[in-house]
Each structure stands twice: as C-alpha cells, then as structure tokens.
Design an enzyme around this catalytic site. Sequence first.
Site, mmCIF file in Angstrom:
data_model
loop_
_atom_site.group_PDB
_atom_site.id
_atom_site.type_symbol
_atom_site.label_atom_id
_atom_site.label_comp_id
_atom_site.label_asym_id
_atom_site.label_seq_id
_atom_site.Cartn_x
_atom_site.Cartn_y
_atom_site.Cartn_z
ATOM 1 N N PRO A 86 0.823 -1.229 0.000
ATOM 2 C CA PRO A 86 0.000 0.000 0.000
ATOM 3 C C PRO A 86 0.850 1.271 0.000
ATOM 4 O O PRO A 86 0.350 2.354 -0.255
ATOM 5 C CB PRO A 86 -0.842 -0.121 1.280
ATOM 6 C CG PRO A 86 -0.221 -1.187 2.092
ATOM 7 C CD PRO A 86 0.584 -2.058 1.181
ATOM 8 N N GLU A 115 3.013 -6.449 8.976
ATOM 9 C CA GLU A 115 3.097 -4.984 8.994
ATOM 10 C C GLU A 115 3.946 -4.442 7.858
ATOM 11 O O GLU A 115 3.905 -3.261 7.545
ATOM 12 C CB GLU A 115 3.684 -4.512 10.333
ATOM 13 C CG GLU A 115 2.721 -4.658 11.482
ATOM 14 C CD GLU A 115 1.394 -3.965 11.208
ATOM 15 O OE1 GLU A 115 1.394 -2.728 11.070
ATOM 16 O OE2 GLU A 115 0.379 -4.661 11.114
ATOM 17 N N ARG A 153 -3.912 -9.070 -20.042
ATOM 18 C CA ARG A 153 -4.908 -8.808 -21.090
ATOM 19 C C ARG A 153 -4.439 -7.777 -22.113
ATOM 20 O O ARG A 153 -5.043 -7.645 -23.167
ATOM 21 C CB ARG A 153 -6.266 -8.455 -20.487
ATOM 22 C CG ARG A 153 -6.260 -7.233 -19.632
ATOM 23 C CD ARG A 153 -7.523 -7.150 -18.809
ATOM 24 N NE ARG A 153 -8.722 -7.021 -19.631
ATOM 25 C CZ ARG A 153 -9.037 -5.929 -20.309
ATOM 26 N NH1 ARG A 153 -8.250 -4.876 -20.272
ATOM 27 N NH2 ARG A 153 -10.147 -5.879 -21.019
ATOM 28 N N ASP A 168 -11.635 -0.201 -23.753
ATOM 29 C CA ASP A 168 -11.851 -0.276 -22.302
ATOM 30 C C ASP A 168 -12.008 1.090 -21.672
ATOM 31 O O ASP A 168 -11.468 2.074 -22.155
ATOM 32 C CB ASP A 168 -10.607 -0.878 -21.617
ATOM 33 C CG ASP A 168 -10.514 -2.358 -21.775
ATOM 34 O OD1 ASP A 168 -11.508 -2.976 -22.156
ATOM 35 O OD2 ASP A 168 -9.422 -2.891 -21.500
HETATM 36 N N1 ADE Z 1 -0.920 -4.985 0.150
HETATM 37 C C1 ADE Z 1 -1.829 -4.541 1.037
HETATM 38 N N2 ADE Z 1 -2.565 -3.557 0.526
HETATM 39 C C2 ADE Z 1 -2.114 -3.356 -0.747
HETATM 40 C C3 ADE Z 1 -2.463 -2.469 -1.785
HETATM 41 N N3 ADE Z 1 -3.443 -1.559 -1.654
HETATM 42 N N4 ADE Z 1 -1.784 -2.540 -2.939
HETATM 43 C C4 ADE Z 1 -0.785 -3.434 -3.093
HETATM 44 N N5 ADE Z 1 -0.404 -4.294 -2.142
HETATM 45 C C5 ADE Z 1 -1.067 -4.264 -0.979
#
Ligand code: ADE
Length: 227
Positions: A86, A115, A153, A168
């Site tokens: 994230p 974490e 794809r 798309d």
């Molecule tokens: N791992 C946890 N959340 C994630 C996300 N939003 N994008 C990529 N990997 C992740």
Amino acid sequence: MKIDILTIFPAMCQVPLGESIVKRAREKGLVQIAVHDLRDWTSDKHRSVDDMPYGGGQGMVMKPEPIFAAIRELRGENTRVLFLTPQGHRLDQPAVARLAAAPDAHYILLCGHYEGVDHRVVEALVDEEISIGDYVLSNGATAAVVLVDAMVRLIPGVLGDERSAGDDSFAEGILEAPHYTRPPEFEGMEVPEVLLTGNHARIEEWRRAQARARTRQNRPDLLGEED
Ligand code: ADE
C-alpha cells in the site's frame, strides 16, 4: 512475458490465475506464470518468514533472509522486481500498459504481508513499489493477481479482438459507454433506439457522448473537474 510470484499464500494466486483470459494466455504460451511459496526459501524447522519489529510496535515484519534467497535464485539479467505494497505508487492503466509493453520482460512480484517487509529488501532488491489503490489488503497476493490480470490482457494476442482493450474504460482516459444486449425490451426498459439503427456514425457519436456523461457523473476527476 515471464512472471514469478513470491508469496506465503500461493493458493490465493493459483486459482484466479488459472481461469478465464489469463488461463488462455498461459495455454497459448503468451505468458509464463509461476507461483512460489516463500517458505520454500526458509532454513529453520518452523519455516518462519516474519519476526518482531525493531523499535517496538504492533505486528510482525517479514524477514529479509528468505526473500533475498528467493529473489537471488529466481532473477535473471533483465528481471524487474515489483513489490506489492500500500506504500507504493498507485497503479493506473498507463502504468499497466507500460509494464505490459515489453513482451519478453521478466517480472518477480513480491507480495508483502504482516506490517511490512524489512526495508533492506526494498532498498537492495526492489525496482518498483506498486499499490493497487488507497486501501489496505490483508496481503499482497490479491494485489499481485490484480496486477497480473491487468497486464496479461494487454499482451498482444491475448484478447481475441485486438481492438477490445482499446475500447476499455481508461484506455482513452475516460470511462466506457454503456452496453446492451438482447432482448430489446426487458421489464419495460428499452435498449436506446440509436443502437438498433445500424447507423455506425450515429452510434459512435452516441457512445462518445454517453462516455463523457458517465465519466462526469462517476469520475469527474478524469475530466479535470472536481469530485
Ligand atoms: N498490500 C496490502 N494492501 C495493498 C495495496 N493496496 N496494494 C498493493 N499491495 C497491498
């Protein structure tokens, strides 16, 4: 294209990447995908992949040793290591297209969990950190599936009709026009009359107008307007 996925949950990737368009692309030899269990590179009897964070705090951190060992074994000369986290750059269609543009590319997709991952992995081994959106998943395996699906794809020859990826949503920076199929009337709701005319110029004009209207309604940010 060759893709190696490194995860502690291989089953989360194997099933979705063994279906539909990705399955056919693999069968046609357009992409080779291997899913690896990171625990195969552990050396203790518990096959441990995580440990307590230095400095204290909640949760566990993925240890560097198995990840270094796995990536050193799997990587070749032109390999790029993509870390799903994230904290990465947010993925969008132009980024997917850039990654898919090299048909002989080799990617290792490293899936995080707990974490986070010992930062020495990121510093020494990772070429790109990628997030699939501004929300937190319980682990990166789901994100890896999303990334692989979106890339595969776009590989030439994967979609039967070369044009279909070009139509798309996002391909031209806006959303798609709505689609309809038979019957022409369903529970009192009719298919827009223009689609039944066979007049392709009018249909194209209608689709462009609809695409803009849907984008303005659902994603005004794509038109440079306020949300
Ligand atoms: N791992 C946890 N959340 C994630 C996300 N939003 N994008 C990529 N990997 C992740």
